[in-house]
Scaffold this active site. Sequence first.
Site, PDB file in Angstrom:
ATOM      1  N   THR A 117      -2.006  -0.755 -13.509  1.00 26.56           N
ATOM      2  CA  THR A 117      -1.013  -1.454 -12.704  1.00 26.56           C
ATOM      3  C   THR A 117      -1.015  -0.983 -11.259  1.00 26.56           C
ATOM      4  O   THR A 117      -1.322   0.188 -10.973  1.00 26.56           O
ATOM      5  CB  THR A 117       0.400  -1.231 -13.293  1.00 26.56           C
ATOM      6  OG1 THR A 117       1.384  -1.772 -12.410  1.00 26.56           O
ATOM      7  CG2 THR A 117       0.706   0.248 -13.479  1.00 26.56           C
ATOM      8  N   TYR A 141       7.067   3.922 -15.316  1.00 28.07           N
ATOM      9  CA  TYR A 141       6.048   2.954 -15.731  1.00 28.07           C
ATOM     10  C   TYR A 141       4.729   3.243 -15.029  1.00 28.07           C
ATOM     11  O   TYR A 141       3.674   3.392 -15.662  1.00 28.07           O
ATOM     12  CB  TYR A 141       6.528   1.534 -15.430  1.00 28.07           C
ATOM     13  CG  TYR A 141       5.451   0.490 -15.584  1.00 28.07           C
ATOM     14  CD1 TYR A 141       4.854   0.250 -16.815  1.00 28.07           C
ATOM     15  CD2 TYR A 141       5.014  -0.254 -14.486  1.00 28.07           C
ATOM     16  CE1 TYR A 141       3.854  -0.704 -16.957  1.00 28.07           C
ATOM     17  CE2 TYR A 141       4.027  -1.216 -14.618  1.00 28.07           C
ATOM     18  CZ  TYR A 141       3.447  -1.432 -15.845  1.00 28.07           C
ATOM     19  OH  TYR A 141       2.446  -2.372 -15.975  1.00 28.07           O
TER      20      TYR A 141
END
Length: 328
Positions: A117, A141
Amino acid sequence: MAVMVTGGAGYIGSHAVLALLDAGHEVVVVDNLVTGFDWAVDGRATLVECDVADEGRVRAAIRGHHVDAIMHFAGSVVVPESVSVPLKYYRNNTAASRSLIESAVVEGVTHFIFSSTAATYGTPERVPVAEGDPTVPINPYGMSKLMTEAMLRDVAAAHPINYAALRYFNVAGADPQGRSGQSTAGATHLIKVAVEAATGRRSHVSVFGTDFPTRDGTGVRDYIHVSDLAAAHVAALDLLRAEPGRSHTLNAGYGRGFSVSEVLDAVDRVTNMTIERRLEGRRAGDPAELIADNGAILAALPWRPARDDLETIVRDALAWERTLAERG
């Protein structure tokens, strides 16, 4: 030889399964169906219902299907939730990935593609952000994904396995043929939320932050069509097989950004309606702007985006949302 797709019953994973099958690959999907759907797995693939951390069942599936490559999509993906429930993300994204990587090494899997990501960059020092820029995540995250990248780097140095870590920017849209799309209830992705509002499944769209240092005060993101992203995974697999000694970390984006307000304007145009916008404060862990420098992926792969138009992304997402509404 087969490709194992973890999280293949989910949003991005199901599109990767379609792209692999359409390209002639044998595919086995591993998914615990906590957030995925068995109906989202194309009938040409084999579904094994289990968690990626279940090393016994994962290893048996690798052996039974002669898997030589893994595409790893399974994990948790909601940035604000990662801030409030960080241990869930370190369990589902980092610890589970460690188990999967070990299963791959033990069973002799030679290629690994990881769903990473742009959140690994945190708040970038410059935009567009390139792969060599500092990785300083500002939420659990992003950190959970960066830790997995580090594991892959170390494992590839010690074992006969290579990898591609694709750092996604904002994924949106749906399969143009209507075979899959984003179906998870309570999704937080902007375009998904907006088309839900357009089809009456939500009353409004919340705009989180109007005081960012951007052209209109709302956050700017690089939106990539999910089918283009899936095609990039197939191209990355071909590269890993062609160059077994090399690994790659690549941004997966278009190299341009749209603000939240610009995206909602596009949804209004496509739907010919005005969706209610409610202005709210910033969410924890949200940077002002994230845009990919995609020069590396364009140089490394023969991949070129086919649906890199914001209104096309919105139309495909809207068509899928209408399909879901018809299903009830």
